[in-house]
Design a protein around this motif. Structure first.
Motif, short mmCIF file in Angstrom:
data_model
loop_
_atom_site.label_atom_id
_atom_site.label_comp_id
_atom_site.label_asym_id
_atom_site.label_seq_id
_atom_site.Cartn_x
_atom_site.Cartn_y
_atom_site.Cartn_z
N ARG A 123 -11.03 93.09 -12.64
CA ARG A 123 -10.53 94.02 -13.30
C ARG A 123 -10.95 95.62 -13.03
NH1 ARG A 123 -10.85 94.08 -18.02
NH2 ARG A 123 -12.31 92.27 -18.66
N LEU A 124 -11.79 95.52 -12.38
CA LEU A 124 -12.59 96.84 -12.07
C LEU A 124 -11.63 97.57 -10.83
CD1 LEU A 124 -14.90 99.14 -12.86
CD2 LEU A 124 -16.27 97.60 -11.15
N THR A 125 -10.91 98.56 -11.61
CA THR A 125 -9.90 99.25 -10.52
C THR A 125 -9.90 100.66 -11.00
OG1 THR A 125 -8.13 98.74 -11.84
CG2 THR A 125 -8.46 97.33 -9.98
N PRO A 126 -10.94 101.70 -10.58
CA PRO A 126 -11.11 102.91 -11.05
C PRO A 126 -9.90 103.68 -10.41
CG PRO A 126 -12.72 102.33 -9.56
CD PRO A 126 -12.14 101.05 -9.86
N ASP A 127 -9.62 104.69 -11.01
CA ASP A 127 -8.60 105.57 -10.58
C ASP A 127 -9.32 106.53 -9.49
OD1 ASP A 127 -6.59 107.30 -10.16
OD2 ASP A 127 -6.62 108.37 -12.12
N ARG A 128 -8.39 106.53 -8.19
CA ARG A 128 -8.99 107.35 -7.16
C ARG A 128 -9.21 108.85 -7.53
NH1 ARG A 128 -9.34 106.26 -1.75
NH2 ARG A 128 -9.08 108.16 -0.42
N GLU A 129 -8.42 109.43 -8.06
CA GLU A 129 -8.42 110.79 -8.58
C GLU A 129 -9.68 111.29 -9.39
OE1 GLU A 129 -4.94 112.40 -9.96
OE2 GLU A 129 -3.70 112.19 -8.01
N HIS A 161 -21.15 103.78 -13.48
CA HIS A 161 -20.68 105.37 -13.26
C HIS A 161 -20.36 105.71 -12.17
CE1 HIS A 161 -22.92 106.12 -17.47
NE2 HIS A 161 -23.69 105.21 -16.94
N LEU A 162 -19.05 106.18 -12.05
CA LEU A 162 -18.64 106.51 -10.92
C LEU A 162 -19.24 107.95 -10.20
CD1 LEU A 162 -14.77 105.67 -11.18
CD2 LEU A 162 -16.61 104.42 -9.98
N CYS A 163 -19.60 108.22 -9.34
CA CYS A 163 -20.45 109.34 -8.80
C CYS A 163 -19.45 110.03 -7.69
CB CYS A 163 -21.53 108.94 -7.66
SG CYS A 163 -22.87 107.98 -8.73
N GLU A 164 -19.60 111.23 -7.77
CA GLU A 164 -19.02 112.30 -6.93
C GLU A 164 -19.18 111.76 -5.47
OE1 GLU A 164 -19.51 116.43 -8.09
OE2 GLU A 164 -18.81 116.05 -10.06
N ASP A 165 -18.09 112.10 -4.81
CA ASP A 165 -18.37 112.02 -3.21
C ASP A 165 -18.95 113.12 -2.69
OD1 ASP A 165 -16.84 109.73 -3.46
OD2 ASP A 165 -14.86 110.59 -2.74
N PRO A 166 -19.90 113.00 -1.93
CA PRO A 166 -20.40 114.14 -1.20
C PRO A 166 -19.37 115.04 -0.39
CG PRO A 166 -21.23 112.16 -0.05
CD PRO A 166 -20.39 111.80 -1.39
N GLU A 167 -20.01 116.33 -0.38
CA GLU A 167 -19.20 117.36 0.58
C GLU A 167 -18.95 116.77 1.84
OE1 GLU A 167 -18.74 122.17 1.27
OE2 GLU A 167 -20.44 121.40 0.05
N GLU A 208 -16.49 109.00 -14.47
CA GLU A 208 -15.68 108.06 -15.43
C GLU A 208 -16.87 107.13 -15.43
OE1 GLU A 208 -11.75 105.09 -14.93
OE2 GLU A 208 -12.26 106.61 -13.33
N ILE A 209 -16.59 106.28 -16.51
CA ILE A 209 -17.50 105.26 -16.82
C ILE A 209 -16.83 104.02 -17.05
CG2 ILE A 209 -19.45 104.41 -18.59
CD1 ILE A 209 -20.10 107.24 -18.96
N HIS A 210 -17.40 102.68 -16.26
CA HIS A 210 -16.59 101.35 -16.74
C HIS A 210 -17.63 100.52 -17.15
CE1 HIS A 210 -12.74 102.01 -14.56
NE2 HIS A 210 -13.24 103.04 -14.09
N GLU A 211 -17.40 99.80 -18.33
CA GLU A 211 -18.09 98.81 -18.91
C GLU A 211 -17.97 97.54 -18.41
OE1 GLU A 211 -17.89 97.88 -23.02
OE2 GLU A 211 -20.05 98.05 -23.26
N VAL A 212 -18.69 97.15 -17.38
CA VAL A 212 -18.46 95.56 -16.82
C VAL A 212 -18.84 94.61 -17.69
CG1 VAL A 212 -19.05 94.24 -14.77
CG2 VAL A 212 -18.82 96.82 -14.63
N HIS A 213 -19.72 94.63 -18.31
CA HIS A 213 -19.91 93.59 -19.45
C HIS A 213 -20.59 94.16 -20.64
CE1 HIS A 213 -22.14 89.92 -20.98
NE2 HIS A 213 -21.39 89.19 -20.27
N PRO A 214 -20.19 93.71 -21.77
CA PRO A 214 -20.66 94.33 -23.19
C PRO A 214 -22.10 93.71 -23.23
CG PRO A 214 -18.99 92.47 -23.42
CD PRO A 214 -19.08 92.73 -21.94
N SER A 237 -12.30 109.03 -9.75
CA SER A 237 -13.55 108.72 -8.93
C SER A 237 -13.89 109.70 -8.10
CB SER A 237 -13.49 107.37 -8.14
OG SER A 237 -12.24 107.68 -7.30
N GLN A 238 -13.01 110.82 -7.51
CA GLN A 238 -13.28 111.73 -6.61
C GLN A 238 -14.02 112.77 -7.30
OE1 GLN A 238 -9.75 112.83 -4.33
NE2 GLN A 238 -9.94 111.06 -3.11
N ASN A 239 -13.51 112.90 -8.65
CA ASN A 239 -14.08 114.10 -9.59
C ASN A 239 -15.44 113.59 -10.22
OD1 ASN A 239 -12.00 115.69 -8.94
ND2 ASN A 239 -10.54 114.97 -10.55
N GLY A 240 -15.45 112.27 -10.49
CA GLY A 240 -16.70 111.65 -11.07
C GLY A 240 -16.57 111.79 -12.49
#
Length: 201
Positions: free
Chosen positions: A148-154, A178-184, A161-167, A156-159
């Protein structure tokens, strides 16, 4: 004398049982396989020893297989037609090879089950025995969270966003992504320059 004759008869029966109920006929002319009249003559010759005989023609090998219903008819036909002329050609007859049966003394295939074995130590102590390891435990909750881990593309590009995979639990920590920013310039592909061909002298 009676005991010796019986032993010879038993040996003869054993040798006959080791012969397959089939003959391989070789040295057939290539034109034989397209001539129905020659085939009829060929089959009639062998059916004189066994009316239920069947035939398999192997044109690419210039051979034919004659299948009989008894060992006696196989041996009689072989003695009659080996190195003799039939259908305008001298043929050779050989006994078909019996299939090799696997004995219990040979290596058997492994059992149809998956074994998870513990690797032995470098220097096993005296009396050490290899024991099967328990099957790996599958955490279906973790697998479902990853599916179910489907981060939003926009996002994820900005960075950020946090997803809790397992409580978290009392014995296990939480798993957080933790979604990281894409390098330049991540989306830009560098141009690969082709190596210049050296000039001919």
């Amino acid at each position: 004398m009676i005991v010796q004759s019986n032993k010879m008869a038993d040996d003869e029966d054993d040798s006959l049982n080791e012969i397959a109920h089939a003959l391989i006929v070789t040295n057939l002319d290539i034109g034989f396989f397209d001539d129905d009249s020659r085939k009829e003559e060929f089959e009639a010759a062998f059916r004189s020893y066994d009316s239920d005989a069947s035939f398999n023609y192997l044109k690419s090998f210039r051979r034919a297989r004659v299948n009989f219903t008894s060992t006696e008819s196989t041996v009689s036909a072989r003695l009659k037609y080996h190195d003799t002329e039939l259908c305008g050609q001298i043929i050779k007859c050989y006994f078909a090879q019996l299939p090799m049966l696997m004995s219990n003394d040979n290596l058997l295939p492994p059992k149809q089950e998956k074994l998870f074995l513990i690797s032995p130590p470098s220097s096993p102590p005296v009396g050490w025995e290899q024991v099967p390891e328990s099957e790996p435990v599958l955490n279906f909750e973790l697998i479902d969270a990853l599916a179910r881990l489907t981060p939003d593309r926009e996002q994820s590009q900005n960075g950020g966003e946090i997803h809790e995979v397992h409580p978290p639990s009392q014995t296990m920590p939480a798993i957080v992504v933790h979604l990281c920013e894409d390098p330049e310039g991540f989306s830009e592909r560098p141009m690969v320059l082709q190596t210049r061909r050296p000039e001919r002298m």
